[in-house]
Enzyme design. Structure first.
Site, short mmCIF file in Angstrom:
data_model
loop_
_atom_site.label_atom_id
_atom_site.label_comp_id
_atom_site.label_asym_id
_atom_site.label_seq_id
_atom_site.Cartn_x
_atom_site.Cartn_y
_atom_site.Cartn_z
N ASN A 1 35.92 29.01 44.70
CA ASN A 1 35.75 29.41 43.03
C ASN A 1 35.21 28.32 42.27
OD1 ASN A 1 37.49 31.61 44.45
ND2 ASN A 1 38.25 32.09 42.38
N LYS B 1 45.06 32.53 51.62
CA LYS B 1 44.25 33.02 50.57
C LYS B 1 43.64 31.99 49.39
CE LYS B 1 42.84 36.12 47.63
NZ LYS B 1 43.37 36.68 46.20
N GLY C 1 50.21 43.39 32.50
CA GLY C 1 48.70 42.97 32.48
C GLY C 1 47.84 43.75 33.47
N ALA C 2 48.03 45.08 32.96
CA ALA C 2 47.08 46.07 33.92
C ALA C 2 45.77 46.10 33.36
CB ALA C 2 47.99 47.41 33.39
N GLY C 3 45.33 45.16 33.93
CA GLY C 3 43.71 44.98 33.76
C GLY C 3 42.97 45.47 35.13
N ALA C 4 42.32 44.59 35.90
CA ALA C 4 41.55 45.15 37.06
C ALA C 4 42.83 45.57 38.14
CB ALA C 4 40.80 44.04 37.66
#
Ligand SMILES: NC(=O)C1=CN([C@@H]2O[C@H](COP(=O)(O)OP(=O)(O)OC[C@H]3O[C@@H](n4cnc5c(N)ncnc54)[C@H](OP(=O)(O)O)[C@@H]3O)[C@@H](O)[C@H]2O)C=CC1
Ligand SMILES: CC(C)(CO)C(=O)C(=O)O
Length: 326
Positions: free
Chosen positions: A212, A204, A7-10
């Site tokens: 959010n 977090k 899942g190499a997005g941001a």
């Protein structure tokens, strides 16, 4: 050491580019135009210090990459359960799965001890897809602090932060945690191994749980929603309900809610990731960030009236936008 980022997005793209630049044996699983661009032109990373392009091994098929020492999962939370079967070719006898996903992790009650040991969470792991598919013993926890964005296919912009805190569910300083920490540090990232990763998850989560959905409902940036008296009070009440749950689970908060809200305000005119997802028509991480805390409220018999109210509102908002299934 073979590392695959699934899942190499941001976030995964940022981590992958840093590891590849440092010469690590890293591969990326991605898809669509972003994958095509990375394969054809390399992965471009824009940082404050400048821009770099690095050649990466990338595929949409895990079978091309084979068994790994570490699989770092940086998908959005709701994307993980359905792809567990596709990750199987990456998993060998000693593969560690690192869960770099926001929200309550699916493995939360693994090795926690006490009467809730082994409790499964339907909101983040429907049908126990990850628990049964990976097995919780493989998991190393991770809290992701950097902010990044995919601004064009094959191009990741780093915004701030470089810390990926790691932690074993049982709190031990295991060899596998220390080895990954070393590899990430060699790539210029901060990767401390924490004895109490759940405490850090909650600090977090405090922000993601409240800021959010409030931002998605109001379209306010962090500085505004954390200082407007009305929304600040809503966020504060959600955080206090979450604190009551977490403390029943043995968590110790190093700061109080007011300091956490001030920290949010100090970030400035930031549009939270959930607001960005809503604006850009991408599925919203409502279950992992909000629904999961409501579920923990039921597990610990803690009332969560404000969380339930905000969840109902944001769930309907997401549903009407076609970005969330209630
Ligand atoms: N971005 C940020 O600043 C921060 C994010 N996080 C958390 O990190 C996690 C990852 O977020 P982020 O990096 O922003 O998410 P992204 O959507 O940018 O990255 C996920 C990537 O995985 C791809 N993907 C989804 N399904 C598959 C599949 N089946 N096969 C291959 N690739 C797939 C997506 O492609 P597609 O786009 O086609 O869906 C996307 O490129 C989330 O939990 C988020 O909350 C935490 C801190 C900050
Ligand atoms: C709101 C913030 C900055 C921290 O709580 C965040 O992590 C997000 O935008 O998802």
């Amino acid at each position: 050491m073979k590392i695959c980022i699934f899942g190499a997005g941001a976030i995964g793209g940022y981590m992958g580019a840093k590891l590849a630049q440092a010469g690590a044996d890293v591969s990326l699983v991605a898809r669509g135009p972003h994958l095509k661009a990375m394969r054809e032109n390399g992965l471009r990373l824009i940082e404050e210090s400048g821009e770099t392009t690095v050649k990466v091994t990338a595929s949409d098929n895990a079978a091309d990459l084979g068994p790994q020492d570490y699989v770092i999962v940086t998908l959005k939370a709701h994307s993980v359960p359905p792809v567990v079967p596709k990750m199987r070719p990456l998993i060998g006898d000693n593969t560690t799965i690192v869960s770099g996903v926001n929200g309550v992790p699916w493995w939360y009650f693994h090795k926690i001890g006490g009467p809730l040991e082994g409790t499964r969470l339907e909101t983040v792991d429907p049908g126990n897809a990850q628990w049964d598919g990976f097995g919780p013993d493989r998991v190393l926890g991770c809290v992701v602090y950097p902010a990044a964005e995919v601004i064009a296919p094959g191009v990741v912009k780093h915004i701030e932060g470089n810390r990926f805190s790691l932690g074993e569910p049982d709190g031990s300083k295991s060899e596998r945690a220390l080895a990954l920490s070393k590899a990430l540090s060699a790539a210029g990232l901060k990767a401390p191994v924490r004895p109490k990763i759940r405490d850090e998850i909650w600090v977090k989560l405090w922000g993601n749980l409240s800021f959010n959905p409030i931002s998605a409902l109001t379209h306010a940036t962090l500085d505004v929603l954390c200082t407007d008296p009305g929304t600040r009070e809503v966020a504060r009440n959600m955080m206090l309900e979450a604190q009551a749950i977490a403390e029943k689970l043995g968590v110790k908060f190093p700061i109080d809610v007011d300091r956490r809200i001030q920290g949010g305000a100090d970030v400035g005119a930031h549009r939270t990731s959930m607001l960005q997802d809503l604006d850009q028509g991408r599925p919203m991480e409502i279950d992992a960030l909000v629904g999961s805390v409501k579920e923990l409220g039921r597990v610990t018999e803690t009332p969560t009236p404000t969380i339930d109210t905000v969840l109902a509102l944001v769930a309907l908002r997401g549903n009407i936008a076609g970005l969330y299934d209630t």
